[in-house]
Design a protein around this motif. Structure first.
Motif, PDB file in Angstrom:
ATOM      1  N   LEU A  45       0.743  -1.128  -0.132  1.00 31.10           N
ATOM      2  CA  LEU A  45       0.031   0.200   0.072  1.00 31.10           C
ATOM      3  C   LEU A  45       0.671   1.286   0.067  1.00 31.10           C
ATOM      4  O   LEU A  45       0.455   2.427  -0.280  1.00 31.10           O
ATOM      5  N   LEU A  46       2.048   1.090   0.302  1.00 34.32           N
ATOM      6  CA  LEU A  46       2.976   2.241   0.380  1.00 34.32           C
ATOM      7  C   LEU A  46       3.429   2.903  -1.047  1.00 34.32           C
ATOM      8  O   LEU A  46       3.626   3.957  -1.335  1.00 34.32           O
ATOM      9  N   GLU A  47       3.186   1.785  -1.997  1.00 33.99           N
ATOM     10  CA  GLU A  47       3.572   2.398  -3.311  1.00 33.99           C
ATOM     11  C   GLU A  47       2.468   2.786  -4.006  1.00 33.99           C
ATOM     12  O   GLU A  47       2.432   3.037  -5.310  1.00 33.99           O
ATOM     13  N   LYS A  48       0.944   2.823  -3.334  1.00 36.62           N
ATOM     14  CA  LYS A  48       0.080   3.503  -3.886  1.00 36.62           C
ATOM     15  C   LYS A  48       0.265   5.045  -4.163  1.00 36.62           C
ATOM     16  O   LYS A  48       0.657   5.697  -3.321  1.00 36.62           O
ATOM     17  N   GLN A  49      -0.370   5.599  -5.204  1.00 41.07           N
ATOM     18  CA  GLN A  49      -0.277   6.892  -5.521  1.00 41.07           C
ATOM     19  C   GLN A  49      -1.266   7.734  -4.483  1.00 41.07           C
ATOM     20  O   GLN A  49      -2.263   7.126  -4.200  1.00 41.07           O
ATOM     21  N   VAL A  50      -0.680   8.639  -3.926  1.00 43.55           N
ATOM     22  CA  VAL A  50      -1.270   9.646  -2.877  1.00 43.55           C
ATOM     23  C   VAL A  50      -2.717   9.942  -3.508  1.00 43.55           C
ATOM     24  O   VAL A  50      -2.542  10.866  -4.621  1.00 43.55           O
ATOM     25  N   ASP A  51      -3.697   9.966  -2.932  1.00 45.41           N
ATOM     26  CA  ASP A  51      -4.959  10.520  -3.338  1.00 45.41           C
ATOM     27  C   ASP A  51      -5.112  12.036  -2.436  1.00 45.41           C
ATOM     28  O   ASP A  51      -5.523  11.789  -1.257  1.00 45.41           O
ATOM     29  N   VAL A  52      -4.878  12.939  -3.131  1.00 45.12           N
ATOM     30  CA  VAL A  52      -4.864  14.350  -2.371  1.00 45.12           C
ATOM     31  C   VAL A  52      -6.232  14.812  -1.447  1.00 45.12           C
ATOM     32  O   VAL A  52      -6.068  15.515  -0.857  1.00 45.12           O
ATOM     33  N   ALA A  53      -7.030  14.021  -1.981  1.00 46.45           N
ATOM     34  CA  ALA A  53      -8.332  14.271  -1.407  1.00 46.45           C
ATOM     35  C   ALA A  53      -8.619  13.708  -0.210  1.00 46.45           C
ATOM     36  O   ALA A  53      -9.623  13.730   0.522  1.00 46.45           O
ATOM     37  N   ASN A  54      -7.957  12.595  -0.032  1.00 46.78           N
ATOM     38  CA  ASN A  54      -7.975  11.543   1.077  1.00 46.78           C
ATOM     39  C   ASN A  54      -6.456  11.060   1.478  1.00 46.78           C
ATOM     40  O   ASN A  54      -6.358   9.734   1.578  1.00 46.78           O
ATOM     41  N   ASP A  56      -3.968   9.867   3.790  1.00 49.27           N
ATOM     42  CA  ASP A  56      -3.655   8.877   5.170  1.00 49.27           C
ATOM     43  C   ASP A  56      -2.332   9.340   5.737  1.00 49.27           C
ATOM     44  O   ASP A  56      -1.438   9.051   5.523  1.00 49.27           O
ATOM     45  N   MET A  57      -2.529  10.454   6.448  1.00 43.20           N
ATOM     46  CA  MET A  57      -1.324  11.273   7.117  1.00 43.20           C
ATOM     47  C   MET A  57      -0.635  10.340   8.115  1.00 43.20           C
ATOM     48  O   MET A  57       0.587  10.234   8.333  1.00 43.20           O
ATOM     49  N   HIS A  58      -1.453   9.539   8.866  1.00 48.32           N
ATOM     50  CA  HIS A  58      -0.990   8.567   9.854  1.00 48.32           C
ATOM     51  C   HIS A  58       0.152   7.575   9.119  1.00 48.32           C
ATOM     52  O   HIS A  58       1.124   7.229   9.871  1.00 48.32           O
ATOM     53  N   PHE A  59      -0.330   6.966   8.033  1.00 49.87           N
ATOM     54  CA  PHE A  59       0.479   6.072   7.061  1.00 49.87           C
ATOM     55  C   PHE A  59       1.683   6.816   6.832  1.00 49.87           C
ATOM     56  O   PHE A  59       2.868   6.279   6.663  1.00 49.87           O
ATOM     57  N   LEU A  60       1.544   7.852   6.267  1.00 45.17           N
ATOM     58  CA  LEU A  60       2.807   8.697   5.762  1.00 45.17           C
ATOM     59  C   LEU A  60       3.790   8.982   6.994  1.00 45.17           C
ATOM     60  O   LEU A  60       4.923   8.847   6.806  1.00 45.17           O
ATOM     61  N   ASN A  61       3.202   9.431   8.069  1.00 49.02           N
ATOM     62  CA  ASN A  61       4.031   9.553   9.075  1.00 49.02           C
ATOM     63  C   ASN A  61       4.766   8.391   9.738  1.00 49.02           C
ATOM     64  O   ASN A  61       6.051   8.568   9.957  1.00 49.02           O
ATOM     65  N   ALA A  62       3.977   7.184   9.718  1.00 46.96           N
ATOM     66  CA  ALA A  62       4.903   6.080  10.012  1.00 46.96           C
ATOM     67  C   ALA A  62       5.846   5.714   8.941  1.00 46.96           C
ATOM     68  O   ALA A  62       6.938   5.131   9.427  1.00 46.96           O
ATOM     69  N   ASN A 137       8.507  19.849   1.134  1.00 44.81           N
ATOM     70  CA  ASN A 137       8.428  19.394  -0.196  1.00 44.81           C
ATOM     71  C   ASN A 137       7.048  19.647  -0.629  1.00 44.81           C
ATOM     72  O   ASN A 137       6.270  20.362  -0.060  1.00 44.81           O
ATOM     73  N   ASN A 138       6.938  18.890  -1.795  1.00 49.40           N
ATOM     74  CA  ASN A 138       5.494  18.935  -2.316  1.00 49.40           C
ATOM     75  C   ASN A 138       5.363  17.340  -2.538  1.00 49.40           C
ATOM     76  O   ASN A 138       5.840  16.694  -2.474  1.00 49.40           O
ATOM     77  N   LEU A 139       3.976  17.110  -3.086  1.00 46.08           N
ATOM     78  CA  LEU A 139       3.545  15.693  -3.276  1.00 46.08           C
ATOM     79  C   LEU A 139       3.526  15.293  -4.842  1.00 46.08           C
ATOM     80  O   LEU A 139       3.232  14.141  -4.967  1.00 46.08           O
ATOM     81  N   LEU A 140       4.233  15.948  -5.723  1.00 47.34           N
ATOM     82  CA  LEU A 140       4.184  15.482  -6.824  1.00 47.34           C
ATOM     83  C   LEU A 140       5.432  14.494  -7.092  1.00 47.34           C
ATOM     84  O   LEU A 140       6.531  14.431  -6.140  1.00 47.34           O
ATOM     85  N   ASP A 141       5.250  13.824  -8.027  1.00 47.49           N
ATOM     86  CA  ASP A 141       6.252  12.640  -8.302  1.00 47.49           C
ATOM     87  C   ASP A 141       7.226  13.106  -9.133  1.00 47.49           C
ATOM     88  O   ASP A 141       7.142  13.121 -10.402  1.00 47.49           O
ATOM     89  N   ARG A 170       2.317  13.093 -12.162  1.00 47.17           N
ATOM     90  CA  ARG A 170       1.297  12.481 -11.170  1.00 47.17           C
ATOM     91  C   ARG A 170       1.837  12.853  -9.810  1.00 47.17           C
ATOM     92  O   ARG A 170       3.002  13.232  -9.393  1.00 47.17           O
ATOM     93  N   TYR A 171       0.769  12.683  -8.873  1.00 45.33           N
ATOM     94  CA  TYR A 171       1.057  12.582  -7.470  1.00 45.33           C
ATOM     95  C   TYR A 171       1.851  11.339  -7.049  1.00 45.33           C
ATOM     96  O   TYR A 171       1.723  10.359  -7.962  1.00 45.33           O
ATOM     97  N   ALA A 172       2.878  11.604  -6.232  1.00 43.13           N
ATOM     98  CA  ALA A 172       3.775  10.525  -5.588  1.00 43.13           C
ATOM     99  C   ALA A 172       3.180   9.384  -4.752  1.00 43.13           C
ATOM    100  O   ALA A 172       2.141   9.629  -4.359  1.00 43.13           O
ATOM    101  N   SER A 173       3.838   8.403  -4.671  1.00 46.77           N
ATOM    102  CA  SER A 173       3.313   7.376  -3.752  1.00 46.77           C
ATOM    103  C   SER A 173       3.717   7.605  -2.043  1.00 46.77           C
ATOM    104  O   SER A 173       4.582   8.668  -2.125  1.00 46.77           O
ATOM    105  N   TYR A 174       2.937   7.094  -1.350  1.00 47.07           N
ATOM    106  CA  TYR A 174       3.543   7.439   0.067  1.00 47.07           C
ATOM    107  C   TYR A 174       4.994   7.012   0.237  1.00 47.07           C
ATOM    108  O   TYR A 174       5.594   7.765   1.092  1.00 47.07           O
ATOM    109  N   LEU A 175       5.526   5.821  -0.291  1.00 47.38           N
ATOM    110  CA  LEU A 175       6.847   5.495  -0.144  1.00 47.38           C
ATOM    111  C   LEU A 175       7.620   6.622  -0.676  1.00 47.38           C
ATOM    112  O   LEU A 175       8.857   6.806  -0.063  1.00 47.38           O
ATOM    113  N   SER A 176       7.381   6.900  -1.937  1.00 52.30           N
ATOM    114  CA  SER A 176       8.095   8.016  -2.592  1.00 52.30           C
ATOM    115  C   SER A 176       8.350   9.343  -1.891  1.00 52.30           C
ATOM    116  O   SER A 176       9.379  10.060  -1.799  1.00 52.30           O
ATOM    117  N   ILE A 177       7.298   9.847  -1.392  1.00 49.59           N
ATOM    118  CA  ILE A 177       7.313  10.951  -0.741  1.00 49.59           C
ATOM    119  C   ILE A 177       8.228  10.857   0.506  1.00 49.59           C
ATOM    120  O   ILE A 177       8.943  11.638   0.872  1.00 49.59           O
TER     121      ILE A 177
END
Length: 228
Positions: A45-54, A56-62, A137-141, A170-177
């Motif tokens: 799921l970390l490789e999933k592209q971030v949906d800027v409308a939703n 998961d900040m807890h996932f990213l922080n972790a 930084n920003n959320l772009l890939d 595109r927007y980056a994945s959680y892992l990339s960010i």
């Protein structure tokens, strides 16, 4: 266009922090307890592209937390434990940097939270040593320290980003960010020193996002501490 990557009322602030504390507790077992960093970072799921409308900040922080521990393992250092009170102080500063649009360790807008020590010791005053890292930084890939882009609106009114070839960014994945943010810290000697400081045994990481910025801006805080 090119970019170089580089007061609420007190009672309301504390209410927000209490909500963050509850959220941190809810995600503690899922993201931090009995989960080693390599296992967490293997989550597809970390490789999933971030949906800027939703987001998961807890996932990213972790993800940021566990990638930080990976850097310590590489340096043959002990891993840092998650501490919810450091998470709360880190969350406070990231959210205030977004709210008041500044990027600094000093919060000049709110005297109560001015210094890192003001924020960190507010939640626990028993630490033997503390430190703070911040990054934006920003959320772009994209890769590299300079992002070149132009913006367009689709026929449906959605803002999109295009590179110099006219291809969609595109927007980056959680892992990339998370990797990009930790790499920024590791490429900065003072921030790297905090991450690899043998004194520390606790860590809290939290980010805030400004959806009004173009491109969408993310600012993150790491709070480190030593507790016996």
């Amino acid at each position: 266009m090119s970019i170089k990557l580089k007061a609420l009322l007190p009672i309301f602030i504390l209410c927000v922090l209490r909500v963050s504390h509850i959220c941190a507790q809810e995600h503690y077992n899922k993201y931090y307890t009995h989960v080693i960093s390599t296992e967490f970072l293997s989550d597809k799921l970390l490789e999933k592209q971030v949906d800027v409308a939703n987001i998961d900040m807890h996932f990213l922080n972790a993800a940021i937390f566990h990638l930080t521990n990976i850097e310590r393992v590489k340096a043959s250092l002990s891993v840092l434990g998650f501490y919810d009170k450091l998470y709360r102080s880190a969350s406070l500063h990231s959210e205030m940097m977004i709210k008041h649009d500044f990027f600094d360790h000093l919060n000049k807008k709110q005297r109560q939270w001015r210094e890192p020590s003001d924020r960190i010791f507010y939640f626990d005053d028993s630490y033997r040593a503390i430190a703070e890292n911040i990054v934006e930084n920003n959320l772009l890939d994209h890769e590299g320290s300079v992002l070149r882009y132009r913006t367009e609106f689709t026929s449906g009114g959605t803002l999109i980003y295009l590179d110099h070839k006219g291809e969609l960014i595109r927007y980056a994945s959680y892992l990339s960010i998370a990797k990009r943010l930790v790499l920024q810290w590791m490429n900065s000697p003072p921030h790297r020193a905090n991450i690899l400081d043998e004194r520390f045994n606790l860590l809290g990481c939290a980010c805030g996002v400004d959806f009004e910025k173009v491109p969408i801006l993310i600012r993150c805080t790491q709070n480190f501490a030593r507790m016996e």
